[in-house]
Design a protein around this motif. Structure first.
Motif, PDB file in Angstrom:
ATOM      1  N   GLY A  51       0.999  -1.075   0.312  1.00  0.00           N
ATOM      2  CA  GLY A  51       0.374  -0.117  -0.275  1.00  0.00           C
ATOM      3  C   GLY A  51       0.984   1.198  -0.422  1.00  0.00           C
ATOM      4  O   GLY A  51       0.143   2.470   0.712  1.00  0.00           O
ATOM      5  N   ARG A  52       2.291   1.706  -0.669  1.00  0.00           N
ATOM      6  CA  ARG A  52       2.491   2.523  -0.544  1.00  0.00           C
ATOM      7  C   ARG A  52       2.246   3.450  -1.242  1.00  0.00           C
ATOM      8  O   ARG A  52       2.347   5.000  -0.905  1.00  0.00           O
ATOM      9  N   VAL A  53       1.515   3.712  -1.944  1.00  0.00           N
ATOM     10  CA  VAL A  53       0.612   3.654  -3.345  1.00  0.00           C
ATOM     11  C   VAL A  53      -0.617   4.787  -2.119  1.00  0.00           C
ATOM     12  O   VAL A  53      -1.389   5.907  -2.689  1.00  0.00           O
ATOM     13  N   ALA A  54      -0.775   3.404  -2.458  1.00  0.00           N
ATOM     14  CA  ALA A  54      -2.739   3.533  -2.027  1.00  0.00           C
ATOM     15  C   ALA A  54      -2.851   3.901  -0.417  1.00  0.00           C
ATOM     16  O   ALA A  54      -4.274   4.586  -0.515  1.00  0.00           O
ATOM     17  N   VAL A 105      -7.619   3.218 -13.043  1.00  0.00           N
ATOM     18  CA  VAL A 105      -7.283   1.662 -12.717  1.00  0.00           C
ATOM     19  C   VAL A 105      -5.541   2.599 -12.694  1.00  0.00           C
ATOM     20  O   VAL A 105      -4.923   2.944 -13.909  1.00  0.00           O
ATOM     21  N   TYR A 106      -4.604   2.554 -11.478  1.00  0.00           N
ATOM     22  CA  TYR A 106      -2.973   2.185 -11.559  1.00  0.00           C
ATOM     23  C   TYR A 106      -2.447   1.319 -11.561  1.00  0.00           C
ATOM     24  O   TYR A 106      -2.322  -0.424 -10.462  1.00  0.00           O
ATOM     25  N   CYS A 107      -0.580   0.820 -11.724  1.00  0.00           N
ATOM     26  CA  CYS A 107      -0.546  -0.011 -11.674  1.00  0.00           C
ATOM     27  C   CYS A 107       1.296   0.547 -11.395  1.00  0.00           C
ATOM     28  O   CYS A 107       1.332   1.342 -13.109  1.00  0.00           O
ATOM     29  N   VAL A 108       1.910   0.678 -10.210  1.00  0.00           N
ATOM     30  CA  VAL A 108       3.154   1.694 -10.637  1.00  0.00           C
ATOM     31  C   VAL A 108       4.493   0.650 -10.442  1.00  0.00           C
ATOM     32  O   VAL A 108       4.786  -0.941 -10.110  1.00  0.00           O
ATOM     33  N   LEU A 109       5.867   1.078 -10.985  1.00  0.00           N
ATOM     34  CA  LEU A 109       7.024   0.797  -9.962  1.00  0.00           C
ATOM     35  C   LEU A 109       7.023  -0.850 -10.816  1.00  0.00           C
ATOM     36  O   LEU A 109       7.562  -1.750 -10.390  1.00  0.00           O
ATOM     37  N   ASN A 110       6.681  -0.689 -12.588  1.00  0.00           N
ATOM     38  CA  ASN A 110       7.421  -1.486 -13.049  1.00  0.00           C
ATOM     39  C   ASN A 110       5.996  -3.009 -12.667  1.00  0.00           C
ATOM     40  O   ASN A 110       6.829  -4.243 -13.200  1.00  0.00           O
TER      41      ASN A 110
END
Length: 245
Positions: A51-54, A105-110
């Motif tokens: 959950g670093r970004v969430a 909808v998002y998807c981070v850091l590869n």
């Protein structure tokens, strides 16, 4: 090329955020960018992890749902004081196994590159498109191999070096399959720990074609969350695709 067990590796990590070297320090910038795109809609993170970004996104008043394949990582998220309202679904994020629709909808850091075949990546795009509100956005944070690494079938590098520790990387590279098996070796005074992972990198033009197949259109591409122009350099970049209204 056989793949490493990505989920099994990170299941052993009791405090992912505490690793430091494994995470980016851009959570607040990412949350601000994503909150603006979400508007009054919900947000869905693919591969939510700890959950670093969430968590900072939820602090901004956005309703956040996360998908992850790792129950131990999801438990790390659930233990955070500000995570009580974040729903976590355990499953394959390529399937996007959640009901309803989302403003972003998002998807981070590869994380998207943990889908190890082109078919899986296209399937993810199609399932994301089905879960977007009209006018909703699909946001990807990805990176490219350096030109030097692309030319090699194996490569090694230093990821982190300190007075009492170091993180070394050794990788094998299948150029035809766009696949990398990467072993991250953390060396400390108490010994060596191994964090293997496999990924399939994807070119920006390939992303754009996947989006077209899924019925999405390119809204923009930047070198970072602050909106700096993207010029094709190695390193992380942000791409936003949009569903028509």
């Amino acid at each position: 090329m056989e793949s490493y067990g990505n989920t099994e590796c990170w299941d052993r990590v009791e405090d992912y955020d505490g690793l430091g070297w494994a995470t980016a320090q851009d959570a607040d910038e990412a949350a601000g960018f994503l909150a603006e795109l979400a508007g009054r809609g919900r947000a869905l993170e693919l591969g939510v992890g700890s959950g670093r970004v969430a968590v900072p996104l939820a602090r901004r008043g956005v309703e956040v749902v996360g998908i992850d394949s790792s129950e131990p990582m999801a438990d790390q998220l659930r233990r955070k004081p500000d995570a009580a309202d974040i729903e976590v679904v355990i499953g394959d994020f390529a399937e996007v196994p959640v009901p309803g629709t989302f403003g972003v909808v998002y998807c981070v850091l590869n994380t998207f590159m943990l889908l190890l075949t082109q078919d899986e990546q296209v399937r993810c795009f199609e399932n994301v498109a089905a879960r977007l509100d009209p006018g909703g956005s699909f946001v990807l944070q990805l990176s490219l191999l350096s030109p030097a690494h692309y030319a090699q079938s194996t490569f090694a590098e230093t990821m982190h070096a300190a007075a009492d520790s170091a993180v070394l990387i050794a990788a094998e590279h299948d150029r035809a399959g766009q696949r990398v098996n990467r072993q991250q070796m953390v060396v400390t005074k108490t010994g060596v720990q191994f964090y293997p992972m496999s990924y399939r990198y994807v070119w920006p033009s390939e992303l754009d074609l996947m989006a077209r197949i899924a019925g999405l259109e390119l809204a923009g591409r930047w070198a970072g969350w602050t909106g700096a122009p993207y010029q094709g350099n190695p390193g992380r970049y942000i791409t936003v695709f949009r569903k028509s209204v």
